[in-house]
Design a protein around this motif. Structure first.
Motif, PDB file in Angstrom:
ATOM      1  N   ALA A 174       0.876  -1.174   0.000  1.00 25.36           N
ATOM      2  CA  ALA A 174       0.000   0.000   0.000  1.00 25.36           C
ATOM      3  C   ALA A 174       0.913   1.222   0.000  1.00 25.36           C
ATOM      4  CB  ALA A 174      -0.904  -0.007   1.223  1.00 25.36           C
ATOM      5  N   PRO A 175       1.535   1.511  -1.148  1.00 24.64           N
ATOM      6  CA  PRO A 175       2.581   2.530  -1.215  1.00 24.64           C
ATOM      7  C   PRO A 175       2.085   3.912  -0.791  1.00 24.64           C
ATOM      8  CG  PRO A 175       2.514   1.200  -3.228  1.00 24.64           C
ATOM      9  CD  PRO A 175       1.279   0.893  -2.457  1.00 24.64           C
ATOM     10  N   ALA A 176       2.954   4.628  -0.079  1.00 27.51           N
ATOM     11  CA  ALA A 176       2.583   5.944   0.425  1.00 27.51           C
ATOM     12  C   ALA A 176       2.918   7.058  -0.556  1.00 27.51           C
ATOM     13  CB  ALA A 176       3.300   6.198   1.755  1.00 27.51           C
ATOM     14  N   THR A 177       3.847   6.839  -1.466  1.00 29.63           N
ATOM     15  CA  THR A 177       4.289   7.882  -2.383  1.00 29.63           C
ATOM     16  C   THR A 177       4.190   7.398  -3.827  1.00 29.63           C
ATOM     17  OG1 THR A 177       6.603   7.179  -2.436  1.00 29.63           O
ATOM     18  CG2 THR A 177       5.937   8.647  -0.627  1.00 29.63           C
ATOM     19  N   ALA A 178       4.285   8.350  -4.747  1.00 28.38           N
ATOM     20  CA  ALA A 178       4.249   7.999  -6.168  1.00 28.38           C
ATOM     21  C   ALA A 178       5.425   7.103  -6.529  1.00 28.38           C
ATOM     22  CB  ALA A 178       4.276   9.279  -7.014  1.00 28.38           C
ATOM     23  N   ARG A 179       6.577   7.363  -5.939  1.00 28.05           N
ATOM     24  CA  ARG A 179       7.741   6.524  -6.215  1.00 28.05           C
ATOM     25  C   ARG A 179       7.517   5.099  -5.738  1.00 28.05           C
ATOM     26  NH1 ARG A 179      12.145   4.862  -3.273  1.00 28.05           N
ATOM     27  NH2 ARG A 179      14.029   4.352  -4.475  1.00 28.05           N
ATOM     28  N   ASP A 180       6.919   4.956  -4.560  1.00 22.74           N
ATOM     29  CA  ASP A 180       6.655   3.614  -4.039  1.00 22.74           C
ATOM     30  C   ASP A 180       5.623   2.887  -4.892  1.00 22.74           C
ATOM     31  OD1 ASP A 180       8.464   4.037  -2.046  1.00 22.74           O
ATOM     32  OD2 ASP A 180       6.985   4.531  -0.509  1.00 22.74           O
ATOM     33  N   ARG A 181       4.635   3.618  -5.383  1.00 22.10           N
ATOM     34  CA  ARG A 181       3.648   2.997  -6.274  1.00 22.10           C
ATOM     35  C   ARG A 181       4.321   2.514  -7.555  1.00 22.10           C
ATOM     36  NH1 ARG A 181       0.365   7.088  -4.143  1.00 22.10           N
ATOM     37  NH2 ARG A 181       0.843   8.540  -5.841  1.00 22.10           N
ATOM     38  N   GLU A 182       5.263   3.311  -8.034  1.00 26.18           N
ATOM     39  CA  GLU A 182       6.007   2.903  -9.231  1.00 26.18           C
ATOM     40  C   GLU A 182       6.822   1.645  -8.955  1.00 26.18           C
ATOM     41  OE1 GLU A 182       9.505   4.644 -12.186  1.00 26.18           O
ATOM     42  OE2 GLU A 182       8.450   5.995 -10.827  1.00 26.18           O
ATOM     43  N   LEU A 183       7.446   1.578  -7.793  1.00 29.81           N
ATOM     44  CA  LEU A 183       8.201   0.378  -7.415  1.00 29.81           C
ATOM     45  C   LEU A 183       7.282  -0.840  -7.343  1.00 29.81           C
ATOM     46  CD1 LEU A 183      10.557   1.646  -4.550  1.00 29.81           C
ATOM     47  CD2 LEU A 183      11.241   0.939  -6.841  1.00 29.81           C
ATOM     48  N   ALA A 184       6.107  -0.674  -6.719  1.00 33.63           N
ATOM     49  CA  ALA A 184       5.170  -1.785  -6.573  1.00 33.63           C
ATOM     50  C   ALA A 184       4.659  -2.253  -7.930  1.00 33.63           C
ATOM     51  CB  ALA A 184       4.004  -1.379  -5.680  1.00 33.63           C
ATOM     52  N   ASP A 185       4.362  -1.313  -8.822  1.00 36.09           N
ATOM     53  CA  ASP A 185       3.880  -1.677 -10.158  1.00 36.09           C
ATOM     54  C   ASP A 185       4.951  -2.446 -10.939  1.00 36.09           C
ATOM     55  OD1 ASP A 185       1.445  -0.513  -9.675  1.00 36.09           O
ATOM     56  OD2 ASP A 185       1.884   1.340 -10.772  1.00 36.09           O
ATOM     57  N   ARG A 186       6.176  -1.967 -10.862  1.00 29.76           N
ATOM     58  CA  ARG A 186       7.248  -2.653 -11.582  1.00 29.76           C
ATOM     59  C   ARG A 186       7.522  -4.030 -10.968  1.00 29.76           C
ATOM     60  NH1 ARG A 186      13.552  -0.882 -12.309  1.00 29.76           N
ATOM     61  NH2 ARG A 186      14.146  -2.647 -13.590  1.00 29.76           N
ATOM     62  N   LEU A 187       7.430  -4.118  -9.647  1.00 29.49           N
ATOM     63  CA  LEU A 187       7.631  -5.407  -8.987  1.00 29.49           C
ATOM     64  C   LEU A 187       6.552  -6.398  -9.417  1.00 29.49           C
ATOM     65  CD1 LEU A 187       9.253  -7.038  -6.929  1.00 29.49           C
ATOM     66  CD2 LEU A 187       7.748  -6.156  -5.139  1.00 29.49           C
ATOM     67  N   TRP A 188       5.299  -5.921  -9.559  1.00 28.10           N
ATOM     68  CA  TRP A 188       4.241  -6.828 -10.007  1.00 28.10           C
ATOM     69  C   TRP A 188       4.459  -7.254 -11.451  1.00 28.10           C
ATOM     70  CZ3 TRP A 188       1.448 -10.188  -7.912  1.00 28.10           C
ATOM     71  CH2 TRP A 188       0.451 -10.819  -8.661  1.00 28.10           C
ATOM     72  N   GLU A 189       4.952  -6.341 -12.286  1.00 28.05           N
ATOM     73  CA  GLU A 189       5.254  -6.695 -13.674  1.00 28.05           C
ATOM     74  C   GLU A 189       6.318  -7.793 -13.715  1.00 28.05           C
ATOM     75  OE1 GLU A 189       4.707  -5.851 -17.923  1.00 28.05           O
ATOM     76  OE2 GLU A 189       3.587  -5.350 -16.119  1.00 28.05           O
ATOM     77  N   HIS A 190       7.337  -7.646 -12.891  1.00 30.69           N
ATOM     78  CA  HIS A 190       8.371  -8.674 -12.778  1.00 30.69           C
ATOM     79  C   HIS A 190       7.777  -9.994 -12.301  1.00 30.69           C
ATOM     80  CE1 HIS A 190      12.080 -10.689 -11.477  1.00 30.69           C
ATOM     81  NE2 HIS A 190      11.526 -10.825 -10.283  1.00 30.69           N
ATOM     82  N   THR A 191       6.927  -9.923 -11.282  1.00 22.92           N
ATOM     83  CA  THR A 191       6.313 -11.127 -10.715  1.00 22.92           C
ATOM     84  C   THR A 191       5.470 -11.860 -11.749  1.00 22.92           C
ATOM     85  OG1 THR A 191       6.255 -10.170  -8.488  1.00 22.92           O
ATOM     86  CG2 THR A 191       4.704 -11.961  -8.941  1.00 22.92           C
ATOM     87  N   ALA A 192       4.687 -11.124 -12.519  1.00 23.75           N
ATOM     88  CA  ALA A 192       3.833 -11.750 -13.533  1.00 23.75           C
ATOM     89  C   ALA A 192       4.669 -12.482 -14.573  1.00 23.75           C
ATOM     90  CB  ALA A 192       2.959 -10.690 -14.208  1.00 23.75           C
ATOM     91  N   HIS A 193       5.775 -11.893 -15.001  1.00 25.62           N
ATOM     92  CA  HIS A 193       6.644 -12.553 -15.973  1.00 25.62           C
ATOM     93  C   HIS A 193       7.284 -13.810 -15.381  1.00 25.62           C
ATOM     94  CE1 HIS A 193       6.515  -8.856 -18.491  1.00 25.62           C
ATOM     95  NE2 HIS A 193       6.763  -9.717 -19.454  1.00 25.62           N
ATOM     96  N   VAL A 194       7.757 -13.712 -14.148  1.00 27.77           N
ATOM     97  CA  VAL A 194       8.393 -14.872 -13.522  1.00 27.77           C
ATOM     98  C   VAL A 194       7.398 -16.015 -13.363  1.00 27.77           C
ATOM     99  CG1 VAL A 194       9.487 -15.754 -11.415  1.00 27.77           C
ATOM    100  CG2 VAL A 194      10.168 -13.528 -12.339  1.00 27.77           C
ATOM    101  N   ALA A 195       6.183 -15.704 -12.924  1.00 33.05           N
ATOM    102  CA  ALA A 195       5.163 -16.740 -12.739  1.00 33.05           C
ATOM    103  C   ALA A 195       4.830 -17.427 -14.060  1.00 33.05           C
ATOM    104  CB  ALA A 195       3.904 -16.124 -12.130  1.00 33.05           C
ATOM    105  N   ALA A 196       4.634 -16.645 -15.111  1.00 33.37           N
ATOM    106  CA  ALA A 196       4.303 -17.224 -16.413  1.00 33.37           C
ATOM    107  C   ALA A 196       5.451 -18.058 -16.962  1.00 33.37           C
ATOM    108  CB  ALA A 196       3.947 -16.105 -17.396  1.00 33.37           C
ATOM    109  N   LEU A 197       6.670 -17.552 -16.837  1.00 37.91           N
ATOM    110  CA  LEU A 197       7.840 -18.299 -17.313  1.00 37.91           C
ATOM    111  C   LEU A 197       8.052 -19.567 -16.501  1.00 37.91           C
ATOM    112  CD1 LEU A 197      10.234 -15.279 -17.890  1.00 37.91           C
ATOM    113  CD2 LEU A 197       9.518 -16.902 -19.655  1.00 37.91           C
ATOM    114  N   ALA A 198       7.839 -19.500 -15.200  1.00 39.27           N
ATOM    115  CA  ALA A 198       8.014 -20.679 -14.349  1.00 39.27           C
ATOM    116  C   ALA A 198       7.052 -21.789 -14.761  1.00 39.27           C
ATOM    117  CB  ALA A 198       7.809 -20.314 -12.883  1.00 39.27           C
ATOM    118  N   GLN A 199       5.826 -21.402 -15.100  1.00 44.42           N
ATOM    119  CA  GLN A 199       4.855 -22.409 -15.531  1.00 44.42           C
ATOM    120  C   GLN A 199       5.320 -23.109 -16.814  1.00 44.42           C
ATOM    121  OE1 GLN A 199       1.319 -21.447 -17.676  1.00 44.42           O
ATOM    122  NE2 GLN A 199       0.011 -22.511 -16.214  1.00 44.42           N
TER     123      GLN A 199
END
Length: 277
Positions: free
Chosen positions: A104-129
């Motif tokens: 639950a990011p408090a700043t715009a920078r943290d939201r950007e970090l969270a969004d990029r982390l989720w993008e990374h996570t989605a790719h890793v999950a799909a590739l792992a499958q």
């Protein structure tokens, strides 16, 4: 307080039950626990999914992905999507919602970090499958689940930046040296993630890839290194893995990893698209 001490303190708080989850995450956790019950019925699962719009949308989207819907006939309702995916897949998706909602990011920078982390996570999950199905010959759904939750500690850390200003500033080697494992291990335990998944995450945190890859940990780490989007916390600690994918093209049976990835590109892209929204 030094960053290392902050990370140890955060991990200790989680281990002592001092962690709260947003509403969406609470519903997803309830679904996960219900699905763990052998007596859980289809109607129970459908009702719980329908109670959380974010989860319901994710379930239908993944059920319509090329990786899960080979027939190509559109699925437009939760019940049909649940039947198509099965309870094991639902557990993974419930964990995906928990992971995403933890931050639950408090700043715009943290939201950007969270969004990029989720993008990374989605790719890793799909590739792992895909890697589990075609390279390591392991259960694809388990690999997907491992990919979805392997960065859950990082999501939680982003959610705590308001409590520890400057925690995620540049030059953060403590994260990869020990913090990633300490915080990640604590959050996975709090989510009651199976030990086999935790063990796979440990391999990923350590960063030692066996060749040829055979275990779930190898599968997860290989997916992490092949992911086109890097974890933003890797950038902060000065230890990025970008460029690693270009040097990995092992021979698997009669094919190379590159050939397998090209043949599976549509499946990966479809699943990533379903997971990222």
């Amino acid at each position: 307080m030094q960053r290392y001490e902050i990370l140890k303190n955060i991990a200790a708080q989680i281990e002592h039950g001092e962690v709260s989850f947003p509403t969406s995450a609470v519903v997803a956790l309830k679904l996960k626990r219900t699905l763990d019950d052998p007596a859980c019925s289809l109607d129970q699962a459908v009702r719980l999914v329908q109670a959380e719009p974010l989860l319901a949308a994710r379930v239908v989207a993944v059920a319509n992905s090329a990786a899960c819907n080979r027939s190509g006939r559109p699925i437009t309702d939760v019940r049909t999507a649940v039947i198509r995916l099965g309870f094991r897949y639902l557990r993974a998706l419930a964990s995906a919602v928990v992971s995403r909602q933890l931050a639950a990011p408090a700043t715009a920078r943290d939201r950007e970090l969270a969004d990029r982390l989720w993008e990374h996570t989605a790719h890793v999950a799909a590739l792992a499958q895909v890697l589990a199905r075609r390279v390591t010959r392991l259960d694809p759904e388990t690999a997907l689940f491992a990919g979805i939750v392997h960065e859950v500690g990082a999501f939680y850390l982003i959610s705590r930046t308001a409590d520890f200003p400057g925690l995620l500033d540049e030059d953060f080697p403590t994260w990869s040296e020990s913090g990633e494992a300490e915080v990640g291990r604590a959050v996975l335990k709090a989510l009651a993630v199976p030990e086999v998944i935790v063990d796979a995450a440990e391999v990923c945190w350590q960063g030692f890839l066996a060749m040829p890859p055979t275990s779930l940990g190898d599968t997860l780490l290989l997916a992490d290194e092949l992911a086109p989007v890097e974890s933003p916390l890797r950038d902060l600690d000065g230890c990025p893995r970008e460029g690693m994918a270009a040097s990995i093209d092992l021979v698997v049976g009669q094919e190379t990893l590159g050939e397998i990835m090209r043949e599976s590109a549509d499946d990966v892209a479809s699943l990533v698209a379903a997971l990222r929204h």
